[in-house]
Design a protein around this motif. Structure first.
Motif, PDB file in Angstrom:
ATOM      1  N   ARG A   1       0.826  -1.209   0.000  1.00 38.00           N
ATOM      2  CA  ARG A   1       0.000   0.000   0.000  1.00 38.00           C
ATOM      3  C   ARG A   1       0.862   1.262   0.000  1.00 38.00           C
ATOM      4  N   VAL A   2       2.003   1.222   0.667  1.00 41.95           N
ATOM      5  CA  VAL A   2       2.916   2.364   0.652  1.00 41.95           C
ATOM      6  C   VAL A   2       3.506   2.547  -0.745  1.00 41.95           C
ATOM      7  N   ILE A   3       3.906   1.444  -1.365  1.00 40.30           N
ATOM      8  CA  ILE A   3       4.438   1.501  -2.730  1.00 40.30           C
ATOM      9  C   ILE A   3       3.390   2.071  -3.680  1.00 40.30           C
ATOM     10  N   ALA A   4       2.144   1.605  -3.552  1.00 41.22           N
ATOM     11  CA  ALA A   4       1.078   2.058  -4.448  1.00 41.22           C
ATOM     12  C   ALA A   4       0.773   3.532  -4.232  1.00 41.22           C
TER      13      ALA A   4
ATOM     14  N   ALA B   1       4.851 -10.446  -6.956  1.00 47.31           N
ATOM     15  CA  ALA B   1       3.678 -10.179  -6.124  1.00 47.31           C
ATOM     16  C   ALA B   1       2.499 -11.043  -6.557  1.00 47.31           C
ATOM     17  N   VAL B   2       1.755 -11.557  -5.596  1.00 44.16           N
ATOM     18  CA  VAL B   2       0.564 -12.351  -5.898  1.00 44.16           C
ATOM     19  C   VAL B   2      -0.698 -11.506  -5.834  1.00 44.16           C
ATOM     20  N   GLN B   3      -0.540 -10.258  -5.419  1.00 44.15           N
ATOM     21  CA  GLN B   3      -1.672  -9.340  -5.328  1.00 44.15           C
ATOM     22  C   GLN B   3      -1.283  -8.028  -5.987  1.00 44.15           C
ATOM     23  N   SER B   4      -2.283  -7.340  -6.543  1.00 48.43           N
ATOM     24  CA  SER B   4      -2.054  -6.066  -7.222  1.00 48.43           C
ATOM     25  C   SER B   4      -2.820  -4.958  -6.505  1.00 48.43           C
TER      26      SER B   4
ATOM     27  N   VAL C   1      -1.304   0.729 -11.601  1.00 44.91           N
ATOM     28  CA  VAL C   1      -1.541  -0.639 -11.145  1.00 44.91           C
ATOM     29  C   VAL C   1      -0.188  -1.180 -10.731  1.00 44.91           C
ATOM     30  N   VAL C   2      -0.078  -1.575  -9.478  1.00 43.93           N
ATOM     31  CA  VAL C   2       1.186  -2.092  -8.949  1.00 43.93           C
ATOM     32  C   VAL C   2       1.067  -3.600  -8.811  1.00 43.93           C
ATOM     33  N   GLY C   3       1.988  -4.323  -9.405  1.00 42.96           N
ATOM     34  CA  GLY C   3       1.940  -5.775  -9.306  1.00 42.96           C
ATOM     35  C   GLY C   3       3.016  -6.435 -10.148  1.00 42.96           C
TER      36      GLY C   3
END
Length: 476
Positions: free
Chosen positions: A179-182, A279-282, A448-450
């Motif tokens: 969440r910080v990265i996003a 990552a397994v979640q985006s 979109v981060v992933g």
């Protein structure tokens, strides 16, 4: 009166087995009808004194004698350029309460404990914030400690080093959190290298901060002119102004506190894929320009946002959480920076359904404008907006938080007390206009981060997503 047999449950059927929520909500004639919405009660006025002291500090004092306590909020504009400012500001906030010329760290904590109080600090790109509370009888002591910290914080070398090292460790961990990265990626997508994009400094930048750096920043930036102090509680608003002025008479400066520069307007465009390999979640983060609270369209936009994704019964939640199960949590809301407002949409999804979730998120954006909220939707979000505002300001702490946020942009208690009526007066046509204007998919950009290897094919097929600069995972 017959006793309930041991082992049976309230709400069970005749056989004693537990019934589902769907069974409880249904009768032989069909689903139970919802009760009508209650009539909105008018908001009461506030006993407020709002003034500016000779040193340039704006003070709002509000009587709310629900409990014999007082809440204190002080916001100091704390804008600055370059990564060094962000790092130094974080260390300053962590070490500000570690000692003064009159009190050491233990002395500060002891005096606050004796009045049932506390005081803490935090910083963001816009403000240095001091937040505290105490028994109403202890307000003079709370103000004295506050004044001592503002005018005499000493930042002992050993304390600054200790707090800096702790902060460095926490930041190193925080910057690995999705969440910080996003959030950082979204801020850079919206605002580039503007100071508000530096919400979390790099650990290595913080590690370079010295006690001398922090003392210099305090002297240059912890200033009263342009700052706001809010006091809410069991107090006399007029009399407390004199107490504040006497307590803070030593806090003065020729210059004013530095606000953050205005942010650029958010323009619609492609969504940027940001790599987080393996990552397994985006994380999906979208944003569009909105309006500030002072705009006459804000109340209608607030209701349109609630209908889209602002609460649990919204269209977005019903679609990608309840219906399709793409996410556990989806939400839309407002970000306010200075005198501007933006819309933000966020959802965390499993990598394999990220493209599908983004498709449905965009679909609901378009549908809100083309198929505007029905009268029943509008009444539901209207009652939610008014009710949550009244509940949120029913406590001393909640009211103090709302008032200081409004005061940051020059507003006062009158805006807050008038807002329920503005929400009540919004028409269905105004909500439809706000939905069509502000929720058009073309107005949004974001990230979109992933994991790019998993996400790229679906996102490219969907379109409107940029993968520039994103490389494959060389580690396989």
């Amino acid at each position: 009166m017959t006793a309930t047999p041991t082992g049976t449950r309230t709400g069970s059927n005749g056989s004693g087995t537990h019934r589902s929520a769907e069974q409880i909500g249904t009768t032989d004639l069909g689903p139970r009808s919802l009760p009508p919405l209650g009539e909105q009660v008018a908001s009461a006025g506030l006993d407020v004194t709002d003034t500016t002291l000779g040193n340039g500090l704006r003070v709002l004092a509000v009587r709310k004698a629900t409990v014999p306590m007082v809440e204190l909020r002080l916001h100091i504009p704390f804008g600055g350029a370059g990564p060094a400012h962000s790092a130094r500001a974080e260390v300053l906030a962590e070490s500000m309460l570690t000692g003064t010329a009159r009190r050491d760290r233990v002395g500060i904590d002891t005096e606050l404990a004796l009045i049932g109080g506390e005081l803490d600090t935090r910083v963001d790109p816009e403000h240095l914030a001091l937040r505290g509370d105490a028994l109403a009888s202890g307000l003079p002591t709370l103000l004295d400690v506050l004044a001592d910290v503002l005018t005499g914080a000493s930042y002992p070398d050993i304390e600054v080093t200790r707090e800096r090292d702790r902060l460095t460790e926490r930041l190193a961990v925080a910057r690995t959190q999705p969440r910080v990265i996003a959030r950082e990626a979204l801020q850079r997508r919206r605002y580039g290298d503007h100071p508000v994009s530096r919400e979390v400094p790099l650990a290595e930048e913080v590690a370079e901060v010295t006690a001398a750096d922090v003392r210099a920043l305090h002297d240059a930036a912890v200033l009263p002119a342009g700052s706001v102090l809010v006091l809410v509680g069991d107090l006399d608003p007029d009399a407390v102004i004199g107490e504040v002025e006497r307590s803070l008479r030593g806090w003065h400066a020729e210059s004013a506190a530095t606000p953050v520069p205005p942010v650029p307007e958010v323009s619609g465009g492609d969504i940027q894929l940001v790599a987080r390999h393996g990552a397994v979640q985006s994380q999906i983060r979208l944003s569009a320009q909105a309006v500030p609270r002072t705009d006459e369209r804000y109340a209608a936009l607030q209701l349109a946002n609630l209908a889209y994704g602002g609460y649990f019964s919204s269209r977005l939640v019903e679609n990608i959480r309840e219906d399709k199960g793409y996410t556990y949590s989806a939400h839309s809301g407002f970000d306010f920076v200075g005198g501007t407002g933006t819309l933000v949409v966020d959802a965390d999804t499993a990598s394999e359904v990220t493209a599908a979730a983004l498709l449905e998120t965009r679909y609901e954006l378009g549908r809100l404008g083309l198929v505007p909220p029905s009268s029943s939707e509008i009444e539901s979000v209207r009652q939610y907006a008014i009710g949550s505002l009244l509940i949120g300001t029913s406590s001393q702490a909640g009211l103090a938080n709302q008032l200081v946020a409004l005061a940051d942009v020059g507003l006062g208690a009158d805006w807050l007390t008038a807002h329920p009526r503005r929400l009540a007066d919004v028409t269905a046509e105004q909500v439809a206009e706000a939905a069509l204007e502000f929720f058009a998919p073309s107005r949004f950009t974001g990230v979109v981060v992933g994991d790019p290897d998993t996400l790229r094919p679906g996102l490219l097929a969907l379109g409107g997503v940029s993968t520039d600069g994103v490389t494959a995972d060389e580690g396989g």
